[in-house]
Every structure is written in structure tokens, then in C-alpha cells.
Design an enzyme around this catalytic site. Structure first.
Site, PDB file in Angstrom:
ATOM      1  N   GLU A  23       0.838  -1.204   0.000  1.00 56.66           N
ATOM      2  CA  GLU A  23       0.000   0.000   0.000  1.00 56.66           C
ATOM      3  C   GLU A  23       0.870   1.250   0.000  1.00 56.66           C
ATOM      4  OE1 GLU A  23      -2.529   1.598  -0.468  1.00 56.66           O
ATOM      5  OE2 GLU A  23      -4.278   1.006   0.689  1.00 56.66           O
ATOM      6  N   ASP A  24       0.304   2.357  -0.445  1.00 56.52           N
ATOM      7  CA  ASP A  24       1.033   3.620  -0.374  1.00 56.52           C
ATOM      8  C   ASP A  24       0.943   4.234   1.022  1.00 56.52           C
ATOM      9  OD1 ASP A  24      -1.693   4.152  -0.622  1.00 56.52           O
ATOM     10  OD2 ASP A  24      -1.489   5.539  -2.297  1.00 56.52           O
ATOM     11  N   ASP A  31      -4.411   5.385   6.357  1.00 52.64           N
ATOM     12  CA  ASP A  31      -4.962   6.580   7.003  1.00 52.64           C
ATOM     13  C   ASP A  31      -6.057   6.144   7.983  1.00 52.64           C
ATOM     14  OD1 ASP A  31      -5.793   9.132   7.647  1.00 52.64           O
ATOM     15  OD2 ASP A  31      -6.740   9.531   5.724  1.00 52.64           O
ATOM     16  N   PHE A  62      -2.212  15.976   4.435  1.00 57.01           N
ATOM     17  CA  PHE A  62      -2.465  15.375   3.121  1.00 57.01           C
ATOM     18  C   PHE A  62      -1.177  15.427   2.300  1.00 57.01           C
ATOM     19  CE2 PHE A  62      -3.978  14.961  -1.201  1.00 57.01           C
ATOM     20  CZ  PHE A  62      -4.881  13.915  -1.064  1.00 57.01           C
ATOM     21  N   ARG A  82       1.202  12.015  -8.774  1.00 60.50           N
ATOM     22  CA  ARG A  82       1.757  10.681  -8.503  1.00 60.50           C
ATOM     23  C   ARG A  82       3.191  10.566  -8.995  1.00 60.50           C
ATOM     24  NH1 ARG A  82      -2.614   7.400  -6.997  1.00 60.50           N
ATOM     25  NH2 ARG A  82      -4.548   7.703  -8.154  1.00 60.50           N
TER      26      ARG A  82
HETATM   27  P1  IMP Z   1      -7.688   4.653   4.343  1.00 58.94           P
HETATM   28  O1  IMP Z   1      -8.681   3.682   3.813  1.00 58.94           O
HETATM   29  O2  IMP Z   1      -8.326   5.866   4.961  1.00 58.94           O
HETATM   30  O3  IMP Z   1      -6.648   4.033   5.263  1.00 58.94           O
HETATM   31  O4  IMP Z   1      -6.937   5.295   3.150  1.00 58.94           O
HETATM   32  C1  IMP Z   1      -6.130   4.593   2.344  1.00 58.94           C
HETATM   33  C2  IMP Z   1      -6.080   5.215   0.967  1.00 58.94           C
HETATM   34  O5  IMP Z   1      -6.470   6.592   0.960  1.00 58.94           O
HETATM   35  C3  IMP Z   1      -4.667   5.188   0.481  1.00 58.94           C
HETATM   36  O6  IMP Z   1      -4.394   4.011  -0.218  1.00 58.94           O
HETATM   37  C4  IMP Z   1      -4.601   6.412  -0.401  1.00 58.94           C
HETATM   38  O7  IMP Z   1      -4.995   6.069  -1.702  1.00 58.94           O
HETATM   39  C5  IMP Z   1      -5.595   7.369   0.180  1.00 58.94           C
HETATM   40  N1  IMP Z   1      -4.944   8.386   1.054  1.00 58.94           N
HETATM   41  C6  IMP Z   1      -4.943   8.449   2.401  1.00 58.94           C
HETATM   42  N2  IMP Z   1      -4.248   9.504   2.850  1.00 58.94           N
HETATM   43  C7  IMP Z   1      -3.784  10.137   1.741  1.00 58.94           C
HETATM   44  C8  IMP Z   1      -2.947  11.302   1.547  1.00 58.94           C
HETATM   45  O8  IMP Z   1      -2.486  11.994   2.474  1.00 58.94           O
HETATM   46  N3  IMP Z   1      -2.685  11.626   0.241  1.00 58.94           N
HETATM   47  C9  IMP Z   1      -3.154  10.917  -0.813  1.00 58.94           C
HETATM   48  N4  IMP Z   1      -3.912   9.806  -0.669  1.00 58.94           N
HETATM   49  C10 IMP Z   1      -4.221   9.423   0.592  1.00 58.94           C
HETATM   50 MG    MG Z   2      -4.296   3.846  -2.352  1.00 65.47          MG
END
Ligand code: IMP
Ligand code: MG
Length: 181
Positions: A100-101, A104, A155, A168
């Protein structure tokens, strides 16, 4: 609208990324010595990380991808995760590492862990370039087995991470500040 690159403040340099990803690759290679592994990259944000990580791993390695969507173009998670494209390979009996990148809220990972559990992998771990622990909204803590960097609740964009599909391709990770209106 194309977001303004001048609003991106560097946070993690390309050099720091390269060093850390190399360390994660070495750790994975040691932890899985004697095994073969399957890396599953989550499109599209994991692409640069996946590309560098796989080349830092000295094990028999297969890769696959799946695509999820939760942001729908904005800066806040919508909470609802949607499977856009599934993987090609059967992961039954495989040692799987999800790539994963960023983690959050953790919604995406929970969705994936639930989905994969029913597919019978031999083992399943998580590699995430970034972790924003302050973003977690609910309940049980998520274990990120291989985490690149823990970052504040800002962010970020670059090295795979996007805003509305842009940024990206920036080779570093930076904090994006939206214009005030
Ligand atoms: P989660 O489901 O809230 O944990 O978010 C995961 C996904 O949200 C990541 O795989 C990202 O694609 C996107 N994401 C979360 N935080 C950021 C950020 O700060 N910048 C860009 N994408 C984010
Ligand atoms: Mg993602």
C-alpha cells in the site's frame, strides 16, 4: 482543475525514500528466507513503491495488482471502499504481502484483510510506505508489518500519492496545502 505544484512542500526526499525502501526489501528478504512470496500492489498509489520494493527483494517473487477506490477524487476518505479491479492470481497457499502507499483511516486495509482471509493464503502481511496513525477512526489497531515512514496527519502527495489523479509522478513525498477561499 490541475492542482498547483507550488503548494507542495517536500517532506521525504527521493534519497530518503530509496534508502528506506531498500531497508524494507532487505527485511522482507530475511524474514521470508527460503520461501516464495506474492506482492499484491494496490493501484494506483503503490506503483512507485511496488516497483522499487520488488527490486530490493532477493527472493522468488510474483506480483499482482488490484484496484480499490475510496477517495473519489477528494482529500477526505469517503469511508466506502469499492473494488474496481480484482487480481489475476489465486493466492491460496501463497505468502502474500499487501503493498500500500499509505494507511490513514484503515478502512481500505480492513476491507482487504477481510476479502483476502476468505481466499486462504498461507500468510498475509502488510507493507505500507506511509502510516498516518492519527487518521485511524475506529477500534482495533492495525498492524503494519513493514512501514516506511510514520507521518503527521497531513495530506501528502508524490511517489504514487495523488490529489485528484495528479502528483503521482513527483519523485519525493510532500505536503499539499489547499488554497484558502
Ligand atoms: P484509508 O482507507 O483511509 O486508510 O486510506 C487509504 C487510501 O487513501 C490510500 O491508499 C490512499 O490512496 C488514500 N490516502 C490516504 N491519505 C492520503 C494522503 O495523504 N494523500 C493521498 N492519498 C491518501
Ligand atoms: Mg491507495
Amino acid at each position: 482543475m490541475i492542482p498547483d505544484i507550488n503548494r507542495v512542500e517536500p517532506l521525504i526526499t527521493a534519497e530518503e525514500l530509496a534508502v528506506r525502501v531498500g531497508e524494507l526489501g532487505a527485511k522482507i528478504s530475511a524474514d521470508y528466507a527460503g520461501k516464495d512470496i506474492t506482492l499484491v500492489g494496490i493501484l494506483k498509489g503503490s506503483v512507485p513503491f511496488m516497483s522499487d520494493l520488488m527490486r530490493a527483494i532477493s527472493l522468488p517473487t510474483q506480483i499482482d495488482f488490484l484496484e480499490l477506490s475510496s477517495y473519489e477524487g477528494g482529500m477526505e476518505s469517503t469511508g466506502a471502499v469499492r473494488l474496481v479491479k480484482d487480481m489475476r492470481h489465486n493466492i491460496q497457499g501463497k505468502h502474500v504481502i499487501i503493498v500500500e502507499d499509505i494507511v490513514d483511516t484503515g478502512h481500505t486495509l480492513r476491507y482487504l484483510l477481510d476479502m483476502f482471509a476468505s481466499r486462504g493464503p498461507a500468510s498475509m502481511k502488510i507493507a505500507s510506505l506511509l502510516d498516518k496513525p492519527e487518521g485511524r477512526v475506529d477500534g482495533e489497531p492495525l498492524t503494519i508489518d513493514y512501514c516506511g515512514f510514520t507521518i503527521p496527519n497531513k495530506f501528502v502527495v508524490g511517489y504514487g500519492l495523488d490529489l485528484a489523479g495528479y502528483f503521482r509522478n513527483i519523485p519525493f513525498v510532500g505536503v499539499y496545502s489547499p488554497p484558502e477561499d
